[in-house]
Scaffold this active site. Structure first.
Site, PDB file in Angstrom:
ATOM      1  N   ARG A 197      -6.827 -11.569  -2.618  1.00  0.00           N
ATOM      2  CA  ARG A 197      -7.169 -10.372  -1.861  1.00  0.00           C
ATOM      3  C   ARG A 197      -8.531 -10.484  -1.191  1.00  0.00           C
ATOM      4  O   ARG A 197      -8.903  -9.637  -0.385  1.00  0.00           O
ATOM      5  CB  ARG A 197      -7.150  -9.150  -2.783  1.00  0.00           C
ATOM      6  CG  ARG A 197      -5.865  -9.033  -3.600  1.00  0.00           C
ATOM      7  CD  ARG A 197      -6.057  -8.238  -4.874  1.00  0.00           C
ATOM      8  NE  ARG A 197      -5.002  -8.452  -5.854  1.00  0.00           N
ATOM      9  CZ  ARG A 197      -4.964  -9.465  -6.722  1.00  0.00           C
ATOM     10  NH1 ARG A 197      -5.934 -10.375  -6.718  1.00  0.00           N
ATOM     11  NH2 ARG A 197      -3.962  -9.586  -7.570  1.00  0.00           N
ATOM     12  N   LYS A 210       2.220   1.230   0.362  1.00  0.00           N
ATOM     13  CA  LYS A 210       1.645   1.835  -0.843  1.00  0.00           C
ATOM     14  C   LYS A 210       0.130   1.978  -0.722  1.00  0.00           C
ATOM     15  O   LYS A 210      -0.439   3.046  -1.001  1.00  0.00           O
ATOM     16  CB  LYS A 210       1.981   0.998  -2.070  1.00  0.00           C
ATOM     17  CG  LYS A 210       1.342   1.515  -3.362  1.00  0.00           C
ATOM     18  CD  LYS A 210       1.168   0.421  -4.372  1.00  0.00           C
ATOM     19  CE  LYS A 210       0.080   0.793  -5.362  1.00  0.00           C
ATOM     20  NZ  LYS A 210      -0.249  -0.295  -6.279  1.00  0.00           N
ATOM     21  N   PRO A 266       2.313   7.688  -2.470  1.00  0.00           N
ATOM     22  CA  PRO A 266       2.360   6.247  -2.738  1.00  0.00           C
ATOM     23  C   PRO A 266       3.506   5.920  -3.685  1.00  0.00           C
ATOM     24  O   PRO A 266       3.693   6.608  -4.697  1.00  0.00           O
ATOM     25  CB  PRO A 266       1.002   5.964  -3.402  1.00  0.00           C
ATOM     26  CG  PRO A 266       0.146   7.158  -3.094  1.00  0.00           C
ATOM     27  CD  PRO A 266       1.084   8.316  -2.975  1.00  0.00           C
ATOM     28  N   ASP A 302       4.909   3.071  -6.096  1.00  0.00           N
ATOM     29  CA  ASP A 302       4.718   1.808  -6.804  1.00  0.00           C
ATOM     30  C   ASP A 302       5.883   1.618  -7.762  1.00  0.00           C
ATOM     31  O   ASP A 302       6.880   2.341  -7.712  1.00  0.00           O
ATOM     32  CB  ASP A 302       3.368   1.780  -7.526  1.00  0.00           C
ATOM     33  CG  ASP A 302       3.330   2.734  -8.718  1.00  0.00           C
ATOM     34  OD1 ASP A 302       4.237   3.593  -8.847  1.00  0.00           O
ATOM     35  OD2 ASP A 302       2.398   2.639  -9.531  1.00  0.00           O
TER      36      ASP A 302
END
Length: 278
Positions: free
Chosen positions: A178, A220, A237, A239
């Protein structure tokens, strides 16, 4: 800069408010519970210490005037969550149990930049791992705001600070793959091609679409930033926990459209309950 001066006062909160549940609700990564019943919240350059005294009464320590001008909005205290629970109470047995279990949760209005970076980092990470990464970034690259019994307290680092830190230093904070997404966002924010404050004037769908243009930001993450960074409480969101919940409790049918502009708050009750009790 020197440590900020904090003012102590007593405040009243006459609605659902449970700091333990807020800290455990998966929406925030830097607040923490401390000794002697105190809770510490950091957002941007704002620092708050809060301690429950009795039902609805709290001691707070923050900059002069900040409780009214900043923290009231941060905790969404202009909205009655008790009234919302009452309005939705009879719609579904699972929802009723979830709202009762999660009573005291509030959707926090957090710093947009911190939310963008935090939820980019959050992908395929556990909540403890996200907390460690976010805290390391703050300790190594954030401005020192003061100190308490647990040591120095730091603001979340600016985009410019993350750009200066560079790829290797960010990797060492546990960002993994990331890192390049965070660096790319930091570069755009530092250059001004990404102005998160200006995005606040956009309608929900336009805001969501702009966030989706960023590297490493999917549906998300974009919805998390909309909900927790911009206070767009109609955003949901999705998940793995919400996917399981839709499958197991709602026969695979998405229940959230029926909740309209408050669907994101309902999502928090359901997420917290599903993740806590399975």
């Amino acid at each position: 800069m020197g440590a900020m001066e904090l003012e102590e006062k007593t405040v009243q909160i006459r609605d659902d408010f449970d700091p333990d549940k807020i800290l455990a609700s998966g929406q925030c990564f830097r607040p923490r519970k401390q000794a002697e019943g105190w809770y510490r919240f950091v957002s941007g350059r704002q620092l708050l210490y809060l301690r429950p005294l009795r039902s609805g009464t709290y001691t707070v320590r923050c900059e002069s005037g900040a409780w009214e001008t900043f923290w009231h909005g941060y905790f969404d205290l202009g909205r009655s969550y008790a009234a919302l629970r009452g309005k939705l109470d009879s719609r579904n047995d699972f929802l009723q149990r979830a709202m009762e279990y999660g009573r005291g949760i509030r959707v926090l209005r957090q710093d947009e930049w911190e939310m963008l970076v935090s939820f980019i980092i959050s992908q395929r990470k556990s909540i403890p791992a996200i907390r460690r990464a976010v805290e390391l970034l703050s300790e190594r690259f954030g401005e020192r705001l003061g100190s308490d019994g647990e040591g120095p307290v730091y603001a979340f680092p600016t985009a410019e600070a993350l750009c200066c830190a560079g790829e290797q230093a960010l990797q060492e904070c546990g960002l993994g793959y990331r890192t390049r997404y965070v660096l790319h966002a930091a570069q755009q924010a530092a250059e001004g091609t990404l102005d998160l404050k200006k995005l606040a004037s956009m309608p929900d769908e336009a805001l969501f679409a702009r966030l989706m243009e960023l590297d490493g930001v999917g549906k998300k993450v974009a919805n998390c930033v909309c909900l927790f960074g911009y206070g767009r409480v109609g955003r949901v969101p999705v998940d793995v926990w919400i996917e399981r919940l839709i499958r197991d409790e709602f026969a695979g049918q998405d229940p959230f459209p029926q909740f309209g502009p408050e669907a994101g708050i309902v999502q928090q009750y359901l997420f917290f309950y599903k993740r806590s009790v399975g």
